[in-house]
Design an enzyme around this catalytic site. Structure first.
Site, PDB file in Angstrom:
ATOM      1  N   SER A 112     111.550  80.093 -12.120  1.00 21.23           N
ATOM      2  CA  SER A 112     110.842  79.693 -13.353  1.00 21.23           C
ATOM      3  C   SER A 112     110.003  80.806 -13.983  1.00 21.23           C
ATOM      4  O   SER A 112     109.611  80.699 -15.131  1.00 21.23           O
ATOM      5  CB  SER A 112     109.934  78.497 -13.064  1.00 21.23           C
ATOM      6  OG  SER A 112     108.806  78.922 -12.333  1.00 21.23           O
TER       7      SER A 112
ATOM      8  N   THR B 179     116.059  76.305 -10.446  1.00 18.38           N
ATOM      9  CA  THR B 179     114.941  75.403 -10.726  1.00 18.38           C
ATOM     10  C   THR B 179     115.420  74.141 -11.428  1.00 18.38           C
ATOM     11  O   THR B 179     116.549  74.080 -11.927  1.00 18.38           O
ATOM     12  CB  THR B 179     113.938  76.076 -11.690  1.00 18.38           C
ATOM     13  OG1 THR B 179     114.637  76.407 -12.906  1.00 18.38           O
ATOM     14  CG2 THR B 179     113.334  77.322 -11.096  1.00 18.38           C
TER      15      THR B 179
ATOM     16  N   ARG C 125     104.406  70.296 -14.812  1.00 21.49           N
ATOM     17  CA  ARG C 125     104.059  71.597 -15.382  1.00 21.49           C
ATOM     18  C   ARG C 125     102.586  71.541 -15.774  1.00 21.49           C
ATOM     19  O   ARG C 125     102.107  70.506 -16.256  1.00 21.49           O
ATOM     20  CB  ARG C 125     104.907  71.913 -16.612  1.00 21.49           C
ATOM     21  CG  ARG C 125     106.328  72.355 -16.293  1.00 21.49           C
ATOM     22  CD  ARG C 125     106.368  73.760 -15.661  1.00 21.49           C
ATOM     23  NE  ARG C 125     107.720  74.218 -15.371  1.00 21.49           N
ATOM     24  CZ  ARG C 125     108.334  74.101 -14.185  1.00 21.49           C
ATOM     25  NH1 ARG C 125     107.719  73.518 -13.169  1.00 21.49           N
ATOM     26  NH2 ARG C 125     109.546  74.587 -14.014  1.00 21.49           N
TER      27      ARG C 125
ATOM     28  N   GLU D 122      99.732  79.647 -15.454  1.00 17.34           N
ATOM     29  CA  GLU D 122     100.145  80.287 -14.195  1.00 17.34           C
ATOM     30  C   GLU D 122     100.762  81.653 -14.475  1.00 17.34           C
ATOM     31  O   GLU D 122     101.467  81.800 -15.467  1.00 17.34           O
ATOM     32  CB  GLU D 122     101.212  79.424 -13.492  1.00 17.34           C
ATOM     33  CG  GLU D 122     100.704  78.166 -12.883  1.00 17.34           C
ATOM     34  CD  GLU D 122     101.855  77.329 -12.284  1.00 17.34           C
ATOM     35  OE1 GLU D 122     102.922  77.900 -11.981  1.00 17.34           O
ATOM     36  OE2 GLU D 122     101.664  76.125 -12.121  1.00 17.34           O
TER      37      GLU D 122
ATOM     38  N   HIS E 190     101.709  75.573  -6.989  1.00 14.80           N
ATOM     39  CA  HIS E 190     103.053  75.274  -7.508  1.00 14.80           C
ATOM     40  C   HIS E 190     104.107  75.384  -6.397  1.00 14.80           C
ATOM     41  O   HIS E 190     105.063  76.140  -6.494  1.00 14.80           O
ATOM     42  CB  HIS E 190     103.385  76.224  -8.675  1.00 14.80           C
ATOM     43  CG  HIS E 190     104.565  75.800  -9.489  1.00 14.80           C
ATOM     44  ND1 HIS E 190     104.759  76.180 -10.784  1.00 14.80           N
ATOM     45  CD2 HIS E 190     105.647  75.023  -9.179  1.00 14.80           C
ATOM     46  CE1 HIS E 190     105.891  75.674 -11.252  1.00 14.80           C
ATOM     47  NE2 HIS E 190     106.452  74.962 -10.277  1.00 14.80           N
TER      48      HIS E 190
HETATM   49  N1  LIG Z   1     105.837  71.478  -8.836  1.00 14.42           N
HETATM   50  C1  LIG Z   1     107.068  71.784  -8.517  1.00 14.42           C
HETATM   51  O1  LIG Z   1     107.319  72.523  -7.571  1.00 14.42           O
HETATM   52  C2  LIG Z   1     108.207  71.210  -9.313  1.00 14.42           C
HETATM   53  C3  LIG Z   1     109.439  70.997  -8.687  1.00 14.42           C
HETATM   54  C4  LIG Z   1     110.472  70.390  -9.430  1.00 14.42           C
HETATM   55  C5  LIG Z   1     110.282  70.082 -10.760  1.00 14.42           C
HETATM   56  N2  LIG Z   1     109.080  70.383 -11.347  1.00 14.42           N
HETATM   57  C6  LIG Z   1     108.829  70.015 -12.758  1.00 14.42           C
HETATM   58  O2  LIG Z   1     108.922  68.614 -12.844  1.00 14.42           O
HETATM   59  C7  LIG Z   1     109.756  68.260 -13.937  1.00 14.42           C
HETATM   60  C8  LIG Z   1     110.561  67.067 -13.516  1.00 14.42           C
HETATM   61  O3  LIG Z   1     111.589  67.481 -12.654  1.00 14.42           O
HETATM   62  P1  LIG Z   1     113.005  66.767 -12.735  1.00 14.42           P
HETATM   63  O4  LIG Z   1     113.886  67.487 -11.808  1.00 14.42           O
HETATM   64  O5  LIG Z   1     112.824  65.302 -12.575  1.00 14.42           O
HETATM   65  O6  LIG Z   1     113.404  67.092 -14.249  1.00 14.42           O
HETATM   66  P2  LIG Z   1     114.373  66.268 -15.178  1.00 14.42           P
HETATM   67  O7  LIG Z   1     114.728  67.177 -16.297  1.00 14.42           O
HETATM   68  O8  LIG Z   1     115.461  65.662 -14.364  1.00 14.42           O
HETATM   69  O9  LIG Z   1     113.486  65.068 -15.743  1.00 14.42           O
HETATM   70  C9  LIG Z   1     112.442  65.252 -16.647  1.00 14.42           C
HETATM   71  C10 LIG Z   1     112.242  63.934 -17.368  1.00 14.42           C
HETATM   72  O10 LIG Z   1     111.029  64.033 -18.121  1.00 14.42           O
HETATM   73  C11 LIG Z   1     111.219  63.258 -19.295  1.00 14.42           C
HETATM   74  N3  LIG Z   1     110.225  63.549 -20.312  1.00 14.42           N
HETATM   75  C12 LIG Z   1     110.174  64.583 -21.191  1.00 14.42           C
HETATM   76  N4  LIG Z   1     109.119  64.438 -22.017  1.00 14.42           N
HETATM   77  C13 LIG Z   1     108.491  63.295 -21.658  1.00 14.42           C
HETATM   78  C14 LIG Z   1     107.346  62.617 -22.149  1.00 14.42           C
HETATM   79  N5  LIG Z   1     106.661  63.045 -23.196  1.00 14.42           N
HETATM   80  N6  LIG Z   1     106.965  61.474 -21.522  1.00 14.42           N
HETATM   81  C15 LIG Z   1     107.655  60.999 -20.459  1.00 14.42           C
HETATM   82  N7  LIG Z   1     108.765  61.599 -19.971  1.00 14.42           N
HETATM   83  C16 LIG Z   1     109.178  62.716 -20.564  1.00 14.42           C
HETATM   84  C17 LIG Z   1     112.649  63.605 -19.723  1.00 14.42           C
HETATM   85  O11 LIG Z   1     113.151  62.639 -20.610  1.00 14.42           O
HETATM   86  C18 LIG Z   1     113.356  63.607 -18.382  1.00 14.42           C
HETATM   87  O12 LIG Z   1     113.926  62.344 -18.084  1.00 14.42           O
HETATM   88  C19 LIG Z   1     110.651  69.511 -14.186  1.00 14.42           C
HETATM   89  O13 LIG Z   1     110.965  69.624 -15.524  1.00 14.42           O
HETATM   90  C20 LIG Z   1     109.804  70.644 -13.728  1.00 14.42           C
HETATM   91  O14 LIG Z   1     109.082  71.109 -14.836  1.00 14.42           O
HETATM   92  C21 LIG Z   1     108.049  70.912 -10.656  1.00 14.42           C
HETATM   93  O1  LIG Z   2     111.147  73.665 -12.011  1.00 11.16           O
HETATM   94  C1  LIG Z   2     111.255  73.704 -10.810  1.00 11.16           C
HETATM   95  O2  LIG Z   2     112.335  73.538 -10.212  1.00 11.16           O
HETATM   96  C2  LIG Z   2     110.049  73.912  -9.936  1.00 11.16           C
HETATM   97  O3  LIG Z   2     108.885  73.974 -10.688  1.00 11.16           O
HETATM   98  C3  LIG Z   2     110.208  75.057  -8.999  1.00 11.16           C
HETATM   99  O4  LIG Z   2     109.575  74.751  -7.801  1.00 11.16           O
HETATM  100  C4  LIG Z   2     109.649  76.302  -9.572  1.00 11.16           C
HETATM  101  O5  LIG Z   2     109.647  77.312  -8.615  1.00 11.16           O
HETATM  102  P1  LIG Z   2     109.744  78.808  -9.092  1.00 11.16           P
HETATM  103  O6  LIG Z   2     110.980  78.909  -9.877  1.00 11.16           O
HETATM  104  O7  LIG Z   2     108.547  79.067  -9.965  1.00 11.16           O
HETATM  105  O8  LIG Z   2     109.772  79.634  -7.862  1.00 11.16           O
END
Ligand SMILES: NC(=O)c1ccc[n+]([C@@H]2O[C@H](COP(=O)([O-])OP(=O)(O)OC[C@H]3O[C@@H](n4cnc5c(N)ncnc54)[C@H](O)[C@@H]3O)[C@@H](O)[C@H]2O)c1
Ligand SMILES: O=C(O)[C@H](O)[C@H](O)COP(=O)(O)O
Length: 389
Positions: free
Chosen positions: A46, A67, A208, A237, A256
């Site tokens: 990311s 990611t 995020r 970040e 994160h």
């Molecule tokens: N902290 C981490 O390590 C980590 C790990 C995985 C994913 N993530 C984040 O978490 C998010 C979710 O992951 P995912 O794999 O389920 O993604 P995904 O793309 O499968 O799902 C994201 C969902 O969010 C919805 N969305 C967008 N805007 C919205 C709003 N205003 N209100 C409600 N819902 C809304 C979309 O319609 C979609 O269904 C990713 O996009 C990524 O940014 C973070």
């Molecule tokens: O979007 C994702 O899949 C997660 O936020 C993921 O953990 C990000 O990790 P990075 O790519 O920053 O190492």
């Protein structure tokens, strides 16, 4: 032989077949046009902005991101140049779910309240939100889901408006980051939304950083009855607002890493490799998946206590919180410290797919339910009495 340039934080590159690929690794944050000279495939995480400016004039044939989040990729720019693209949707969904469950079990009160019938509100019903909703339902919890981008009925639990989510006892954010109208998630939790929350609730952000306006959050946390928070992601970040850490309402703060299980990272690498097979850039089949980790040791107790004992055998959110809080002493080096914590992250295995060996006399119905919900197979240990019976 195809030449691959990969982010050094990708896991398992050394386990991939080398006969058709020459892989070089670099720090993701500093990948520049010059690094792309002679590169066929770019694998990022990311922290690399794959912009029009980066890919223009390159000979790239394929870009993969290990990611779920995609906001760092200009997919249009890739399409225009005929550069293939793939991501790793869902690879880290279970890792994030286990992170949130670890926070709830460690804090105990929110877990018990959910067990007692209060409601979990999930924002975003993609790979993570959907899986979390099904695990929470399997635990017997009441769940409401808010995702206005999806047609109602696309996610099984009760559909909810944003106003209803703000009433939930625990609110967990799993939406992608978007500024797109009519439902931008950017600063979805702004000052007015935060003002609707209070100290009897918990707000968890593992999506995020910018889904919550961090300046508004700081103001809210210094108010009278702030919501309890768990933050894995931060606005800006690798920099972050250290003043947030002074609030007693910030229960856990991590760098994160919610999606950073070993299983998740290896699955993402496998998915990117697979997409090169699909694009016919490679022919050598994928290597095997990971073998399952050691069996879990017997647990006892009830509810959050059982869950905490199970989860803590694989993951300690307290340890991640401690490491993160130590960053504040680094002064100007904090952002570098944030990246270093992520780069050197320990090997953390998931609970899902594990086996728990439990003496028959402490195996309860409640434990069976928790194990089934978390994807743990429960095996009862035969005692000497069983053997003589
Ligand atoms: N902290 C981490 O390590 C980590 C790990 C995985 C994913 N993530 C984040 O978490 C998010 C979710 O992951 P995912 O794999 O389920 O993604 P995904 O793309 O499968 O799902 C994201 C969902 O969010 C919805 N969305 C967008 N805007 C919205 C709003 N205003 N209100 C409600 N819902 C809304 C979309 O319609 C979609 O269904 C990713 O996009 C990524 O940014 C973070
Ligand atoms: O979007 C994702 O899949 C997660 O936020 C993921 O953990 C990000 O990790 P990075 O790519 O920053 O190492």
């Amino acid at each position: 032989m195809i030449r691959v340039l990969a982010d050094e934080n990708m896991v398992g590159l050394d386990l991939l077949p080398k006969d058709e690929m020459d892989i070089h690794t670099v720090p993701g944050r500093t990948i520049s046009k010059r690094d792309l000279d002679g590169v066929d495939v770019l694998w990022v995480r990311s922290v690399t902005q794959v912009s029009e400016a980066l890919v223009d004039g390159s000979k790239l044939r394929f870009v993969g991101t290990a990611t779920a989040g995609l906001e760092h990729i200009d997919q249009e720019a890739l399409k225009k140049r005929g550069i293939g693209f793939s991501a790793a949707p869902g690879a880290n969904a279970n890792s994030v779910v286990e992170y949130v469950l670890a926070a709830l079990a460690e804090l105990q009160e929110p877990w018990e309240r959910l067990e007692g019938g209060e409601t979990l509100g999930i924002v975003g019903c993609g790979s993570v939100g959907r899986l979390f909703a099904s695990v929470a339902q399997a635990l017997g919890w009441n769940v409401k889901v808010h995702d206005p981008w999806l047609a109602q009925g696309n996610c099984s639990p009760d559909w909810a408006s944003f106003a209803e989510i703000l009433q939930c006892r625990v609110i967990s954010l799993h939406c992608s980051l978007t500024r797109e109208q009519p439902w931008p998630s950017y600063h979805l939790f702004d000052a007015p939304a935060l003002a609707a929350l209070n100290g009897s609730q918990w707000l968890i952000n593992a999506a995020r950083g910018s889904v919550i306006d961090n300046s508004a959050l700081l103001e809210h946390l210094s108010g009278e009855d702030p919501v309890n928070c768990v933050l894995d992601v931060w606005e800006g970040e690798p920099a972050f607002n250290t003043a947030l850490l002074a609030s007693p309402a910030l229960k856990f703060a991590t760098a994160h890493i919610a999606g950073y299980s070993w299983d998740a990272k290896w699955q993402a690498t496998r998915m990117l490799y697979s997409s090169l097979l699909d694009a016919q850039l490679l022919r050598t089949p994928l290597p095997e998946g990971l073998s399952s980790s050691e069996s879990l040791a017997a647990v006892s107790g009830t509810g959050s206590d059982l869950a905490r004992q199970l989860i803590s055998q694989r993951y300690s959110i307290k340890e991640d919180d401690l490491l993160f809080r130590q960053l504040t002493s680094l002064g100007a080096q904090r952002a570098a410290g944030f990246d270093a914590l992520r780069r050197t992250y320990r090997q953390r295995r998931e609970l899902r797919g594990s086996e728990l060996i439990q003496p028959r006399f402490i195996a309860s119905r409640e434990l069976s339910g928790i194990c089934a919900a978390l994807g743990i197979s429960l095996r009862e240990q035969r005692t000497e009495l069983d053997a003589t019976a």
